[in-house]
Design a protein around this motif. Structure first.
Motif, PDB file in Angstrom:
ATOM      1  N   PRO A  28       1.244  78.211  17.375  1.00 47.70           N
ATOM      2  CA  PRO A  28       1.187  76.837  17.902  1.00 47.70           C
ATOM      3  C   PRO A  28       2.292  75.931  17.359  1.00 47.70           C
ATOM      4  O   PRO A  28       2.785  75.066  18.083  1.00 47.70           O
ATOM      5  CB  PRO A  28      -0.207  76.344  17.506  1.00 47.70           C
ATOM      6  N   ASP A  29       2.710  76.109  16.123  1.00 46.78           N
ATOM      7  CA  ASP A  29       3.769  75.259  15.570  1.00 46.78           C
ATOM      8  C   ASP A  29       5.118  75.520  16.232  1.00 46.78           C
ATOM      9  O   ASP A  29       5.939  74.615  16.344  1.00 46.78           O
ATOM     10  CB  ASP A  29       3.880  75.444  14.059  1.00 46.78           C
ATOM     11  N   ALA A  30       5.346  76.750  16.668  1.00 45.11           N
ATOM     12  CA  ALA A  30       6.627  77.103  17.289  1.00 45.11           C
ATOM     13  C   ALA A  30       6.780  76.521  18.688  1.00 45.11           C
ATOM     14  O   ALA A  30       7.898  76.361  19.168  1.00 45.11           O
ATOM     15  CB  ALA A  30       6.783  78.619  17.350  1.00 45.11           C
ATOM     16  N   VAL A  31       5.671  76.207  19.331  1.00 44.69           N
ATOM     17  CA  VAL A  31       5.733  75.750  20.724  1.00 44.69           C
ATOM     18  C   VAL A  31       5.352  74.290  20.905  1.00 44.69           C
ATOM     19  O   VAL A  31       5.439  73.770  22.015  1.00 44.69           O
ATOM     20  CB  VAL A  31       4.860  76.626  21.646  1.00 44.69           C
ATOM     21  N   ARG A  32       4.944  73.638  19.835  1.00 41.49           N
ATOM     22  CA  ARG A  32       4.510  72.242  19.932  1.00 41.49           C
ATOM     23  C   ARG A  32       5.600  71.402  20.601  1.00 41.49           C
ATOM     24  O   ARG A  32       6.727  71.351  20.148  1.00 41.49           O
ATOM     25  CB  ARG A  32       4.187  71.698  18.544  1.00 41.49           C
ATOM     26  N   GLY A  33       5.255  70.780  21.704  1.00 43.66           N
ATOM     27  CA  GLY A  33       6.199  69.928  22.418  1.00 43.66           C
ATOM     28  C   GLY A  33       7.270  70.697  23.180  1.00 43.66           C
ATOM     29  O   GLY A  33       8.221  70.106  23.670  1.00 43.66           O
ATOM     30  N   GLU A 156      25.167  82.064  23.850  1.00 42.04           N
ATOM     31  CA  GLU A 156      23.833  81.874  23.276  1.00 42.04           C
ATOM     32  C   GLU A 156      23.440  83.081  22.428  1.00 42.04           C
ATOM     33  O   GLU A 156      23.551  84.219  22.868  1.00 42.04           O
ATOM     34  CB  GLU A 156      22.822  81.693  24.419  1.00 42.04           C
ATOM     35  N   ARG A 157      22.964  82.807  21.226  1.00 46.02           N
ATOM     36  CA  ARG A 157      22.333  83.832  20.401  1.00 46.02           C
ATOM     37  C   ARG A 157      20.838  83.525  20.369  1.00 46.02           C
ATOM     38  O   ARG A 157      20.442  82.363  20.363  1.00 46.02           O
ATOM     39  CB  ARG A 157      22.923  83.837  19.000  1.00 46.02           C
ATOM     40  N   PHE A 158      20.019  84.577  20.354  1.00 44.11           N
ATOM     41  CA  PHE A 158      18.580  84.396  20.436  1.00 44.11           C
ATOM     42  C   PHE A 158      17.856  85.413  19.557  1.00 44.11           C
ATOM     43  O   PHE A 158      18.450  86.389  19.096  1.00 44.11           O
ATOM     44  CB  PHE A 158      18.097  84.516  21.888  1.00 44.11           C
ATOM     45  N   ALA A 159      16.577  85.168  19.360  1.00 44.80           N
ATOM     46  CA  ALA A 159      15.676  86.110  18.698  1.00 44.80           C
ATOM     47  C   ALA A 159      14.574  86.469  19.677  1.00 44.80           C
ATOM     48  O   ALA A 159      14.185  85.654  20.520  1.00 44.80           O
ATOM     49  CB  ALA A 159      15.071  85.475  17.447  1.00 44.80           C
ATOM     50  N   VAL A 160      14.066  87.675  19.558  1.00 43.34           N
ATOM     51  CA  VAL A 160      12.877  88.074  20.301  1.00 43.34           C
ATOM     52  C   VAL A 160      11.684  87.616  19.471  1.00 43.34           C
ATOM     53  O   VAL A 160      11.562  87.978  18.297  1.00 43.34           O
ATOM     54  CB  VAL A 160      12.828  89.599  20.520  1.00 43.34           C
ATOM     55  N   VAL A 161      10.812  86.788  20.058  1.00 47.52           N
ATOM     56  CA  VAL A 161       9.677  86.243  19.315  1.00 47.52           C
ATOM     57  C   VAL A 161       8.317  86.743  19.823  1.00 47.52           C
ATOM     58  O   VAL A 161       7.304  86.532  19.156  1.00 47.52           O
ATOM     59  CB  VAL A 161       9.707  84.690  19.288  1.00 47.52           C
ATOM     60  N   TRP A 162       8.279  87.392  20.987  1.00 51.84           N
ATOM     61  CA  TRP A 162       7.017  87.877  21.536  1.00 51.84           C
ATOM     62  C   TRP A 162       7.304  88.957  22.544  1.00 51.84           C
ATOM     63  O   TRP A 162       8.323  88.857  23.247  1.00 51.84           O
ATOM     64  CB  TRP A 162       6.273  86.716  22.221  1.00 51.84           C
TER      65      TRP A 162
END
Length: 168
Positions: A28-33, A156-162
């Motif tokens: 939830p903190d990663a997606v807030r807003g 763009e550089r990114f991370a896989v988070v899910w």
């Protein structure tokens, strides 16, 4: 990149929303807003599948997109911290990516490090230039434009988070 091109399916927005909801519940903190976009790599089902596999089972942690492509789609370029649900060529969501780094530059500003992180072909700057030149000439022509090495590119550089089993 490949020359075989079957049109990719439209993303499954309901399945993407379900994937996002699972991620949001777990983080939830990663997606807030935050919102998210739903997209795929490449301009064909085959290329979407190939590049997504390089993300989910390989080294691909960067991508590059023409600024003009975002404008043509009526979309804003990504922001640092933004998320996108990456779909395969059939439109099924497979991973959620989070943007870590962005810069805008022209074709000549790509460097060895970025080409390596983009994780395609042999990961060299030479192959990055050859394949992206061909790709952007083709995709620009498809939308009625002519590509130039001076065109602005979002690097763009990114991370896989899910999902968790694929997360960095």
């Amino acid at each position: 990149m490949t020359d075989t091109r079957t049109p990719a399916a439209e993303p499954d927005l309901a399945a993407a929303a379900a994937m996002w909801a699972a991620y949001a519940h777990a983080h939830p903190d990663a997606v807030r807003g935050q919102g998210y976009t739903v997209d795929r790599f490449g301009d064909s089902a085959e290329l979407a599948d190939l590049l997504l596999r390089q993300v989910t089972h390989g080294p691909k942690r960067a991508t590059s997109t023409l600024v003009a492509d975002f404008a043509a789609e009526g979309e804003e370029p990504p922001r640092i911290g933004s998320h996108w649900v990456a779909c395969d060529g059939a439109g099924a969501p497979r991973a959620i990516l989070r943007t870590l780094e962005l810069r805008i530059g022209d074709f000549g500003s790509a460097d060895e490090s970025f080409a390596f992180d983009e994780g395609e072909d042999d990961r060299s700057l030479e192959s990055w230039r050859a394949e992206h030149r061909r790709y952007w000439q083709r995709t620009s022509a498809a939308r009625g434009a002519t590509w130039s090495e001076a065109d602005e590119i979002v690097f763009e550089r990114f991370a896989v988070v899910w999902p968790p089993e694929l997360a960095d």
